[in-house]
Design an enzyme around this catalytic site. Structure first.
Site, PDB file in Angstrom:
ATOM      1  N   HIS A   1       0.851  -1.190   0.000  1.00  0.00           N
ATOM      2  CA  HIS A   1       0.000   0.000   0.000  1.00  0.00           C
ATOM      3  C   HIS A   1       0.886   1.239   0.000  1.00  0.00           C
ATOM      4  O   HIS A   1       1.957   1.245   0.614  1.00  0.00           O
ATOM      5  CB  HIS A   1      -0.902   0.007   1.238  1.00  0.00           C
ATOM      6  CG  HIS A   1      -2.028   0.999   1.174  1.00  0.00           C
ATOM      7  ND1 HIS A   1      -1.847   2.326   1.493  1.00  0.00           N
ATOM      8  CD2 HIS A   1      -3.332   0.868   0.816  1.00  0.00           C
ATOM      9  CE1 HIS A   1      -2.999   2.969   1.350  1.00  0.00           C
ATOM     10  NE2 HIS A   1      -3.908   2.114   0.929  1.00  0.00           N
TER      11      HIS A   1
ATOM     12  N   ASP B   1      -7.798  -4.019  -0.431  1.00  0.00           N
ATOM     13  CA  ASP B   1      -8.371  -4.220  -1.763  1.00  0.00           C
ATOM     14  C   ASP B   1      -8.367  -5.690  -2.158  1.00  0.00           C
ATOM     15  O   ASP B   1      -9.271  -6.166  -2.851  1.00  0.00           O
ATOM     16  CB  ASP B   1      -7.590  -3.400  -2.804  1.00  0.00           C
ATOM     17  CG  ASP B   1      -7.674  -1.915  -2.535  1.00  0.00           C
ATOM     18  OD1 ASP B   1      -8.793  -1.420  -2.374  1.00  0.00           O
ATOM     19  OD2 ASP B   1      -6.626  -1.255  -2.461  1.00  0.00           O
TER      20      ASP B   1
END
Length: 427
Positions: free
Chosen positions: A305, A362
């Site tokens: 991330h 995600d």
């Protein structure tokens, strides 16, 4: 005496206050930089610039920390509800039972949309992307709700905030229904916020829809985990649009448009598409080898991330929820089997551990949403639905900030210097 930072530019000295928040790094207040030195700062993406003061959300990416109004995200996701988190974001404190009940009733009674909006949907092609529909319909809300667009009136701001939070599930469900050719379903006030959305999305008028508590709980967690994430691109867009005095419906529509970008809201869709490309668990070693090869353009989506250099705290919550949903539904899907196997391999592989490429939110949200039955083009719509709470809270905070000014970033100009116009016949 407060600390100051000294800067010398072209022989001109400037002293700039160093400001401290309640937690996190200090910031240097450079508001007088141009006046004192004649220079600006250069910061593409504003990644080293604080654009505002906020008391809503705090992130420490190195430590894997995400706090909403001071409360850790894992505690909120495991113990709270999306309605409670919405109240917290808007009001600053967790509600009493009576306050939460009243807030929930208020939101529930705003879930219906103007009947003429149904005609608005029919102006789109059947194969229109649901995010395109969402952008248009949310932007059009200001044409239907004139009584809540005066941003100088605190009462109207509150009504607009409640309307946006309440109507977004209805608008999102209608976008899905339109794309599959099914009739719209009106909200059912007996159901929870999340249960109502599931029914409006997957129910049909011909029969009763039973809300599965495990699916409802997983969706509520997904909504909580996506409610706000500090000054990201779409939130900054909402604030920038709001700084001009635009009405809240227009500001949120601008945020939706920004979220649509694949580098922002489309990451969970990209992660699921990657899993489909891999196809079956037996092909995972091939793709992991490709991910480790610097000369191969393939990248594992849903790992690592930009902000979190540790395990994404939201991913820990969804990892458990993903297992519960998949076990409950008993789906025999090689893509979901691939996701589970890839997760286990990546968590043990030294390459991923050393580079801190942990599965992120995600990765898990895409797996859960696919298992529930959402097509990939709806993933970003669901993100927008949840993030509306954060956008609304950020917009309200900005409007109430006495230091707020219209957004006006500077630039480093690299074009031609002044030159005279030459008549077309002499060029």
């Amino acid at each position: 005496m407060s600390e100051t930072a000294k800067l010398q530019v072209a022989g001109k000295d400037g002293d700039y206050p160093v400001l401290s928040g309640t937690v996190g790094p200090d910031v240097i207040d450079i508001r007088k930089l141009y006046a004192q030195t004649g220079a600006f700062t250069y910061d593409p993406g504003f990644t080293s610039t604080a654009s505002c003061e906020s008391a809503l959300t705090y992130i420490d990416g190195d430590q894997g920390v995400l706090l909403h109004r001071g409360y850790p995200i894992d505690q909120l996701a495991e113990q709270s509800s999306f309605m409670e988190v919405s109240y917290l974001m808007l009001n600053g404190e967790l509600p009493s039972k009576d306050a939460l009940d009243q807030f929930t009733i208020t939101i529930t009674r705003h879930t219906m949309v103007h009947e003429q909006l149904a005609n608005f949907y029919r102006g789109f092609r059947r194969d229109a992307h649901p995010m395109a529909i969402l952008c248009g319909v949310v932007g059009a809300l200001s044409a239907f709700y004139h009584d809540s667009t005066d941003i100088t009136d605190p009462v109207q701001r509150q009504i607009a905030s409640h309307r946006l939070i309440a109507k977004m599930p209805t608008i999102a469900a209608m976008a899905y229904k339109y794309s599959v050719g099914q009739p719209f379903l009106y909200p059912d006030n007996k159901l929870s916020y999340t249960g109502n959305f599931l029914r409006m999305t997957f129910g049909v008028p011909a029969e009763e829809y039973e809300v599965d508590p495990i699916i409802e709980s997983a969706m509520d967690k997904i909504f909580i985990l996506h409610a706000d994430h500090e000054q990201n691109a779409s939130t900054s867009t909402v604030r920038l649009a709001g700084s001009s005095g635009a009405n809240p419906f227009a500001c949120v529509a601008a945020g939706i448009a920004c979220l649509w970008g694949p580098a922002h809201g489309g990451a969970n869709e990209a992660a699921l598409n990657m899993l489909r490309e891999i196809g079956t668990p037996d092909r995972i070693p091939e793709y992991i080898a490709r991910a480790k090869n610097k000369d191969d353009p393939f990248r594992l989506m849903g790992f690592g991330h930009r902000v979190y250099k540790n395990f994404d705290p939201r991913a820990k919550v969804l990892s458990k929820a993903a297992t519960e949903v998949l076990d409950k539904l008993g789906i025999n899907d090689p893509v979901l089997d691939t996701a589970r196997e890839l997760e286990q391999i990546a968590l043990k592989d030294p390459y991923f551990i050393d580079k801190k490429l942990y599965p992120n939110v995600d990765f898990y949200s895409g797996v859960i949403l696919s298992a529930i039955g959402f097509p990939t083009e709806m993933f970003t719509v669901l993100f927008a639905l949840a993030r509306t709470v954060g956008w609304v809270a950020q917009w309200n905070e900005m409007i109430s900030d006495p230091a707020q000014k219209i957004g006006r970033p500077r630039q480093l100009y690299t074009g031609p210097t002044q030159r005279d116009y030459v008549a077309i016949g002499q060029r």
